[in-house]
Design a protein around this motif. Sequence first.
Motif, short mmCIF file in Angstrom:
data_model
loop_
_atom_site.label_atom_id
_atom_site.label_comp_id
_atom_site.label_asym_id
_atom_site.label_seq_id
_atom_site.Cartn_x
_atom_site.Cartn_y
_atom_site.Cartn_z
N SER A 50 -6.32 12.43 -3.34
CA SER A 50 -5.60 12.67 -4.58
C SER A 50 -6.12 11.78 -5.72
O SER A 50 -6.98 12.20 -6.50
N ASN A 51 -5.63 10.56 -5.82
CA ASN A 51 -6.09 9.71 -6.94
C ASN A 51 -7.60 9.49 -6.94
O ASN A 51 -8.22 9.56 -8.00
N PRO A 52 -8.22 9.17 -5.80
CA PRO A 52 -9.65 8.90 -5.85
C PRO A 52 -10.45 10.06 -6.44
O PRO A 52 -11.36 9.86 -7.24
N THR A 108 0.85 -1.19 0.00
CA THR A 108 0.00 0.00 0.00
C THR A 108 0.88 1.24 0.00
O THR A 108 1.81 1.34 0.80
N CYS A 109 0.58 2.15 -0.91
CA CYS A 109 1.38 3.38 -1.03
C CYS A 109 1.24 4.22 0.25
O CYS A 109 0.22 4.19 0.92
N TYR A 110 2.29 4.99 0.54
CA TYR A 110 2.24 5.91 1.68
C TYR A 110 2.95 7.20 1.30
O TYR A 110 3.57 7.84 2.13
N MET A 111 2.84 7.54 0.01
CA MET A 111 3.42 8.83 -0.39
C MET A 111 2.41 9.95 -0.16
O MET A 111 2.73 11.12 -0.29
N CYS A 112 1.17 9.56 0.12
CA CYS A 112 0.21 10.49 0.69
C CYS A 112 -0.77 9.62 1.47
O CYS A 112 -0.55 8.42 1.63
N ALA A 113 -1.84 10.20 1.94
CA ALA A 113 -2.74 9.45 2.83
C ALA A 113 -3.87 8.73 2.10
O ALA A 113 -4.77 8.20 2.73
N CYS A 114 -3.82 8.68 0.76
CA CYS A 114 -4.92 8.04 0.02
C CYS A 114 -4.87 6.51 0.07
O CYS A 114 -5.87 5.86 -0.12
N ARG A 115 -3.70 5.98 0.27
CA ARG A 115 -3.52 4.55 0.50
C ARG A 115 -3.91 3.70 -0.72
O ARG A 115 -4.68 2.76 -0.64
N CYS A 116 -3.37 4.09 -1.87
CA CYS A 116 -3.59 3.32 -3.10
C CYS A 116 -2.81 2.01 -3.02
O CYS A 116 -1.80 1.91 -2.34
N GLY A 117 -3.28 1.04 -3.79
CA GLY A 117 -2.55 -0.22 -3.90
C GLY A 117 -1.43 -0.07 -4.91
O GLY A 117 -1.59 0.52 -5.97
N LEU A 138 -1.80 5.53 -10.66
CA LEU A 138 -0.69 5.93 -9.79
C LEU A 138 -0.37 7.39 -10.08
O LEU A 138 -0.33 7.80 -11.23
N CYS A 139 -0.16 8.17 -9.03
CA CYS A 139 0.17 9.58 -9.26
C CYS A 139 1.69 9.77 -9.23
O CYS A 139 2.44 8.84 -8.94
N ALA A 140 2.11 11.02 -9.49
CA ALA A 140 3.55 11.31 -9.52
C ALA A 140 4.20 11.00 -8.18
O ALA A 140 5.33 10.51 -8.12
S1 SF4 Z 1 -2.66 9.28 -4.52
FE1 SF4 Z 1 -0.56 8.92 -5.20
S2 SF4 Z 1 0.74 9.23 -3.40
FE2 SF4 Z 1 -1.35 9.05 -2.68
S3 SF4 Z 1 -1.53 6.90 -2.09
FE3 SF4 Z 1 -2.26 7.12 -4.23
S4 SF4 Z 1 -0.46 6.71 -5.54
FE4 SF4 Z 1 0.26 7.08 -3.44
#
Ligand code: SF4
Length: 934
Positions: free
Chosen positions: A183-185, A16-25, A51-53
């Motif tokens: 962000s992504n959502p 799970t991503c943790y580059m922000c708080a959205c928690r994408c897979g 996936l975002c930047a």
């Molecule tokens: S929006 Fe981007 S940084 Fe945030 S959890 Fe999703 S992929 Fe990661």
Amino acid sequence: MVETSPAVSDEIRKTTCYMCACRCGISVHLKDGKVAYIEGNRDHPVNKGVLCAKGASGIMQVTAPSRLRKPLRRSGPRGSGEFEEISWEEALKTAVSWLEPIRKTAPEKLAFFTGRDQSQSFTSFWAQTFGTPNYAAHGGFCSVNMAAGGIYTIGGAFWEFGQPDWDRTKLFMLFGVAEDHDSNPIKMGLGKLKARGGKVIGVNPVRSGYNAIADEWVGITPGTDGLFILSLCHVLLRTGHIDLDYLARFTNAPCLVIDNPGSDDHGLLLKDADGKSLVIDRVTGKPAPFDQKGVRPDLGAEYDADGVSCRTVFQHLAERYLDDAYAPETVAEACGVTAGKIRAVAAELARVAFEEAFEIEQPWTDFRGETHQTMPGRPVSFHAMRGVSAHSNGFQTCRSLHVLQILLGTVEVPGGFRFKPPYPKPVTAHPTPHCKTQPDCPLDGPHLGFVRGPNDLALKDDGTPARIDKAFSWENPMSAHGLMHMVISNAHAGDPYKIDTLFLYMANMSWNSSMNTRGVMEMLTDKDENGDYVIPKIIYSDAYSSEMVAYADLILPDTTYLERHDCISLLDRPICEADAAADAIRWPVIEPDRDVRGFQSVLVDLGARLGLPGFVNEDGSAKYADYADYIVNHERRPGIGPLAGFRGNGEQAGRGEVNPAQLDRYIENGSFFVEHIPEEAAFYKPWNAAYQEWAVNLGLFDSPQPYLFEIYSEPMRRFQLAAEGHGDRQPPDRLRDQVRQAFDPLPVWYPPLSDSIADPNTYPVHALTQRPMAMYHSWGSQNAWLRQIHGRNPLYVPTRIWEENGFSEGDWAKVTSPHGEIVVPVAHMAALNENTVWTWNAIGKRKGAWALDGDAPEATKGFLLNHLIHELLPPKGDGLRWSNSDPITGQAAWFDLRVRIEHAEPPPESQPAFDPIKSPVGTGPNTVRQQVRS
Ligand code: SF4
């Protein structure tokens, strides 16, 4: 032949991503055990492969030169950045030697606060077993107004609490949203909406990010969103565009308000003997409990209760908002929005909500036992974030926005705003705050909660605040997330008492996370008459060499997000979607190459060494080997643990015995678990019997919790009654007027508190920060890729101010507030409220931090607005100092800032410039090179 798709990896691990708080897979591609590439997980419920930047740049986060490498003990003066490396055993023994004595004598002398971590159900459990009342995360300086305003009104809020029905909504209106949050959502949702020809209206003084792609942009004056929203309500009420059926069935609009001036119950809701709010049944004309089977609540009823007259909430609401004080012509100037524009937005909301209404052929049964053959929908949805909430009037503004949603009948209906489990959750399903301490004992209950009235405040027997941050005191009674931003200044002042150890995790309090940055640095380094630090001991955990590191005595270095276990739990803020409950994990997809440990595992270890109940077995041995062991084996209630998926025999969801193989099952499943909501339970969740039953079966509640949306807030009225002199718990006289005015039970607008102190003629310009899409908080500061997008942050100036000052590109300006001044580079931006300047948040860095070069643009041209903001308001002349926060929740009023701006000669670097701090990790190389060969 040219190989066009060479293999980039020899193994893919999903986490799970943790580059922000959205928690994408994410799918992490590994080559020879090293991260080669990160892509989105297409099966994941949050991002479906997007996936975002930031997410893609995770590879530079786990290779960053700024990563801490080993535990550190301060060797020079605090603030110098001088440290010596020590072993983990030494570090943990030191921590225990500081913490054990205070737990045995006065646990409140530990203040334990965490930043934007995702393990708050765990860290709060640890603090509770330690016994200190002084625990919270960062919500008090972030968006508690949004969260608390939502929960007190509709039982949930935006972002992690809910989302628009992206497949059906046709008009989406967003207020004060920064692009790094949701962000992504939200990007995916906006894409869907635009593809269907839907319309976006953005309300924000700054037209960047989401507002840049809005079909209509309302460049509102900061701090006036509530006035604008209530004016929309005024127009909708005047034109009759409100959903009367929805108001009568699902909200407290038909509930009876006692009109008995001078009595203890004046303004409270009329209740029956079981404590249920009463409505007048249109069929019988008699009072009935709101949830009685077959009752048809009357919105316009009046009732004489043994000589005491009562009127419905709806009548109070109509009287309030039909008043000309909310007419578009009255509010236009203050809002910076024309009356015609306000009427046009109201008309568009009404047109889409009522003329484009539709139904889903889906029978469902409500909490009164009535079966409906269809689910009516209204395709209007809203979203809001920190822009509306970080003001001293933010709580009432957030409540106003929810009332607007309710009037249109767009919450939990098809096409509208939908909750994500475990929300909806009424205030009554949340705990109240607990603060009773005893030496060598756990706290008497959870720290944070939702007060229902003065009796729930966290006060000592003598009426003084029980918490170091003064949360749940008369200064800010509904501070549901605590007030992390007040901890250091209160601890320094010894008000309400002195502490011994400040323990912080992931919170850059000596830099961008504090108001009055220079003052906070001074407080952290200040000594008493004996030459001892005023805040005696500071423990800090972070993965990176942030500015805060230099101000701690003991550093516990954390891992990066690809090197650790994490649990994004239904007990906390999970990854649910409106159609499903879902939670997720992180796991070490790579091993750390440094002597660092995941902070949560360190807390497990400290808990065992301290003998905290919940962390030791009866024989005193450690209960959990590490955080992964805790995630699997901890039970909050029988059968309910941190993870809801794959419990018991591996097939049980929500409730079930501990499954030793649970983490393996998550990893096999892409590191998430999802349980879909049945179709008959998908909408109308607060009132839908099928949803309530599903939620109980999953363990979200132990019994059904249907409730009414609270347009009229009885908890607020209880505080107001106290301020009017009723009840045993009374506010101090100095706060009486503030409580009486702020706690209006119907949403109200008042100007930001600082407006009455900082003369608008001297400080005519509003100053804001925005968060860049490419950087979440300051986490991207050390990221070699993301720094190329945002390495510096000019002050953006609107055309009017640009021309008045004769600015040209490359110029600098002096910006002055009642608290301080900065000298910074400026840039012109036309799509901006004409009385507002702004900059990107947290790009400016202190020399020596983050392993950046001394002449890095972040340190020479970057800057913070924080230097202009104080945690206290300027003196009013009454001898008292007033907090720069919302008087209801204590939310830091970052965006109330007013300044004046003038041309300045370019200094060598942005001002103020601070002395460089020594770096425990040195400076990074000029080039970070890593090549993965296929
Ligand atoms: S929006 Fe981007 S940084 Fe945030 S959890 Fe999703 S992929 Fe990661």
